[in-house]
Design an enzyme around this catalytic site. Structure first.
Site, mmCIF file in Angstrom:
data_model
loop_
_atom_site.group_PDB
_atom_site.id
_atom_site.type_symbol
_atom_site.label_atom_id
_atom_site.label_comp_id
_atom_site.label_asym_id
_atom_site.label_seq_id
_atom_site.Cartn_x
_atom_site.Cartn_y
_atom_site.Cartn_z
ATOM 1 N N VAL A 119 -52.756 26.330 107.217
ATOM 2 C CA VAL A 119 -52.980 27.725 107.619
ATOM 3 C C VAL A 119 -54.321 28.281 107.140
ATOM 4 C CG1 VAL A 119 -50.576 28.424 107.958
ATOM 5 C CG2 VAL A 119 -51.589 28.543 105.650
ATOM 6 N N ASN A 152 -46.007 33.598 104.932
ATOM 7 C CA ASN A 152 -45.291 33.227 103.706
ATOM 8 C C ASN A 152 -45.921 32.034 102.982
ATOM 9 O OD1 ASN A 152 -42.618 32.668 102.060
ATOM 10 N ND2 ASN A 152 -43.085 30.785 103.188
ATOM 11 N N SER A 193 -46.555 39.202 96.070
ATOM 12 C CA SER A 193 -45.869 38.828 94.823
ATOM 13 C C SER A 193 -45.975 39.992 93.842
ATOM 14 C CB SER A 193 -46.549 37.601 94.204
ATOM 15 O OG SER A 193 -46.111 37.401 92.879
ATOM 16 N N TYR A 221 -54.387 33.512 91.936
ATOM 17 C CA TYR A 221 -53.146 33.870 92.642
ATOM 18 C C TYR A 221 -52.999 35.398 92.740
ATOM 19 C CZ TYR A 221 -48.106 33.693 93.751
ATOM 20 O OH TYR A 221 -46.869 33.843 94.344
ATOM 21 N N ALA A 222 -53.255 36.090 91.616
ATOM 22 C CA ALA A 222 -53.120 37.559 91.614
ATOM 23 C C ALA A 222 -54.103 38.195 92.588
ATOM 24 C CB ALA A 222 -53.333 38.104 90.203
ATOM 25 N N ALA A 223 -55.350 37.679 92.598
ATOM 26 C CA ALA A 223 -56.354 38.231 93.521
ATOM 27 C C ALA A 223 -55.909 38.022 94.968
ATOM 28 C CB ALA A 223 -57.710 37.563 93.280
ATOM 29 N N SER A 224 -55.344 36.845 95.254
ATOM 30 C CA SER A 224 -54.908 36.582 96.637
ATOM 31 C C SER A 224 -53.753 37.499 97.015
ATOM 32 C CB SER A 224 -54.510 35.103 96.811
ATOM 33 O OG SER A 224 -53.293 34.811 96.152
ATOM 34 N N ILE A 251 -38.333 33.786 91.850
ATOM 35 C CA ILE A 251 -37.365 33.263 92.824
ATOM 36 C C ILE A 251 -37.235 31.744 92.651
ATOM 37 C CG2 ILE A 251 -36.764 33.157 95.292
ATOM 38 C CD1 ILE A 251 -37.075 36.068 94.274
HETATM 39 P P1 NAP Z 1 -42.629 26.743 98.101
HETATM 40 O O1 NAP Z 1 -41.184 26.456 97.972
HETATM 41 O O2 NAP Z 1 -43.626 25.949 97.327
HETATM 42 O O3 NAP Z 1 -43.007 26.681 99.660
HETATM 43 C C1 NAP Z 1 -44.316 26.904 100.067
HETATM 44 C C2 NAP Z 1 -44.392 26.761 101.566
HETATM 45 O O4 NAP Z 1 -45.765 26.974 101.957
HETATM 46 C C3 NAP Z 1 -44.003 25.398 102.055
HETATM 47 O O5 NAP Z 1 -43.264 25.526 103.254
HETATM 48 C C4 NAP Z 1 -45.328 24.715 102.347
HETATM 49 O O6 NAP Z 1 -45.205 23.826 103.436
HETATM 50 C C5 NAP Z 1 -46.167 25.893 102.785
HETATM 51 N N1 NAP Z 1 -47.595 25.659 102.618
HETATM 52 C C6 NAP Z 1 -48.293 25.483 101.466
HETATM 53 N N2 NAP Z 1 -49.587 25.278 101.722
HETATM 54 C C7 NAP Z 1 -49.728 25.338 103.070
HETATM 55 C C8 NAP Z 1 -50.831 25.213 103.956
HETATM 56 N N3 NAP Z 1 -52.080 24.998 103.507
HETATM 57 N N4 NAP Z 1 -50.619 25.333 105.290
HETATM 58 C C9 NAP Z 1 -49.370 25.547 105.763
HETATM 59 N N5 NAP Z 1 -48.281 25.679 104.971
HETATM 60 C C10 NAP Z 1 -48.466 25.566 103.647
HETATM 61 O O7 NAP Z 1 -42.953 28.259 97.729
HETATM 62 P P2 NAP Z 1 -42.011 29.551 97.686
HETATM 63 O O8 NAP Z 1 -41.655 29.786 96.274
HETATM 64 O O9 NAP Z 1 -40.979 29.494 98.735
HETATM 65 O O10 NAP Z 1 -43.115 30.652 98.045
HETATM 66 C C11 NAP Z 1 -43.239 31.217 99.341
HETATM 67 C C12 NAP Z 1 -44.152 32.424 99.236
HETATM 68 O O11 NAP Z 1 -43.587 33.381 98.341
HETATM 69 C C13 NAP Z 1 -45.538 32.092 98.666
HETATM 70 O O12 NAP Z 1 -46.520 32.834 99.334
HETATM 71 C C14 NAP Z 1 -45.433 32.532 97.220
HETATM 72 O O13 NAP Z 1 -46.684 32.877 96.694
HETATM 73 C C15 NAP Z 1 -44.508 33.724 97.353
HETATM 74 N N6 NAP Z 1 -43.820 34.060 96.106
HETATM 75 C C16 NAP Z 1 -42.967 33.166 95.523
HETATM 76 C C17 NAP Z 1 -42.321 33.540 94.340
HETATM 77 C C18 NAP Z 1 -41.375 32.630 93.626
HETATM 78 O O14 NAP Z 1 -40.938 32.995 92.512
HETATM 79 N N7 NAP Z 1 -40.993 31.497 94.190
HETATM 80 C C19 NAP Z 1 -42.570 34.797 93.778
HETATM 81 C C20 NAP Z 1 -43.445 35.658 94.403
HETATM 82 C C21 NAP Z 1 -44.067 35.283 95.586
HETATM 83 P P3 NAP Z 1 -45.576 22.240 103.313
HETATM 84 O O15 NAP Z 1 -44.987 21.755 102.046
HETATM 85 O O16 NAP Z 1 -44.973 21.668 104.549
HETATM 86 O O17 NAP Z 1 -47.066 22.233 103.340
#
Ligand code: NAP
Length: 251
Positions: free
Chosen positions: A68, A94, A146, A159-162, A192
């Site tokens: 992406v 996401n 986040s 990460y925070a800046a993004s 999460i």
């Molecule tokens: P995750 O389980 O690591 O999943 C990340 C997803 O992003 C995967 O489906 C991965 O797909 C995809 N991805 C990563 N790099 C990519 C790229 N360059 N192009 C396309 N897809 C890509 O993470 P998550 O915890 O579910 O997090 C989802 C979102 O919530 C993120 O933006 C994260 O910053 C945010 N968030 C998470 C938490 C938390 O506590 N978990 C808290 C706050 C915010 P592939 O593996 O197929 O590439």
């Protein structure tokens, strides 16, 4: 009642964690679902899980492999998606990564990669879909930020800046598109249970838990419920907002 019957939803990073939970819930609620990821095996597995959640087998579910952060790649994939599905009503940005380190030790490539995948991707997808949403005079954009974007995090300047950047982006876009029937909002999850947080050291997990008034880690489905509400007509008068889903971490 199916809240998303007849809608087409595109979810970046729908192959795992929060994105997959949103994709499954949207499928349960009647939407056609398109997910983007980069990992072929994970994508195949996710596709099957999302198909199993459909309210009706006629609902289309598809997966496209694309980084992406790559603007040209996103443009090409969006063109294909519009050919296959005809439209995208709901866009959920996401996909996200972490490359944590203290500023003094943070490599330039880790800064660039996190900003590109987490923030530039939002520009890429929104720009690629804006024309079709404007033409339809309707659309809903949900950006997964986040709590770190709201309160900062030591070792996470990239990460925070993004994630703060996503909030500014979303509020600006909400103002640009409000009169055109398009809403844009952010969700700011707290801690999460996904593969992203699984890898944190135990002491770090305990420290985060001690900051959560509800004293439990959130589940991907907790975030998906809010993503469903924001995508539905129930949220028809809500734009430019940040909804925290964090057990009370930020209040
Ligand atoms: P995750 O389980 O690591 O999943 C990340 C997803 O992003 C995967 O489906 C991965 O797909 C995809 N991805 C990563 N790099 C990519 C790229 N360059 N192009 C396309 N897809 C890509 O993470 P998550 O915890 O579910 O997090 C989802 C979102 O919530 C993120 O933006 C994260 O910053 C945010 N968030 C998470 C938490 C938390 O506590 N978990 C808290 C706050 C915010 P592939 O593996 O197929 O590439």
């Amino acid at each position: 009642m199916q809240l998303l019957k007849g809608k087409v939803a595109l979810i970046t990073g729908g192959t795992a964690g929060i994105g997959k939970a949103i994709a499954c819930l949207y499928a349960e609620q009647g939407a056609d679902v398109v997910i983007l990821g980069t990992h072929p095996e994970r994508s195949k597995q996710a596709l099957q899980e999302i198909e199993a959640c459909r309210a009706d087998p006629v609902q289309k579910v598809s997966v496209f492999l694309v980084d992406v952060a790559n603007a040209k790649g996103v443009d090409e994939v969006v063109e294909q998606i519009l050919k296959v599905h005809g439209k995208v009503d709901i866009l959920v940005n996401n996909a996200g990564i972490t490359r944590d380190n203290l500023l003094m030790k943070m490599k330039e490539e880790d800064w660039d990669q996190v900003l590109d995948v987490n923030l530039k991707s939002v520009y890429n997808t929104c720009r690629a879909l804006a024309r079709s949403m404007l033409k339809a005079k309707a659309g809903c954009i949900i950006n997964i930020s986040s709590v770190i974007g709201l309160m900062g995090g030591a070792g996470q300047v990239n990460y925070a800046a993004s994630k703060s950047g996503m909030i500014g982006f979303t509020k600006s876009l909400a103002k640009e598109l409000a009169t055109r029937g398009i809403r844009a909002n952010c969700i700011a999850p707290g801690y999460i249970a996904t593969q992203m947080t699984e890898v944190l050291p135990e002491a770090h997990k305990e420290a985060i838990l001690s900051q959560i008034p509800m004293n439990r880690i959130g589940q991907p489905r907790d975030v998906a419920h809010v993503a469903l509400f924001l995508a539905s007509d129930l949220a028809g008068y809500i734009t430019g907002q940040v909804v925290t889903v964090d057990g009370g971490m930020v209040m």
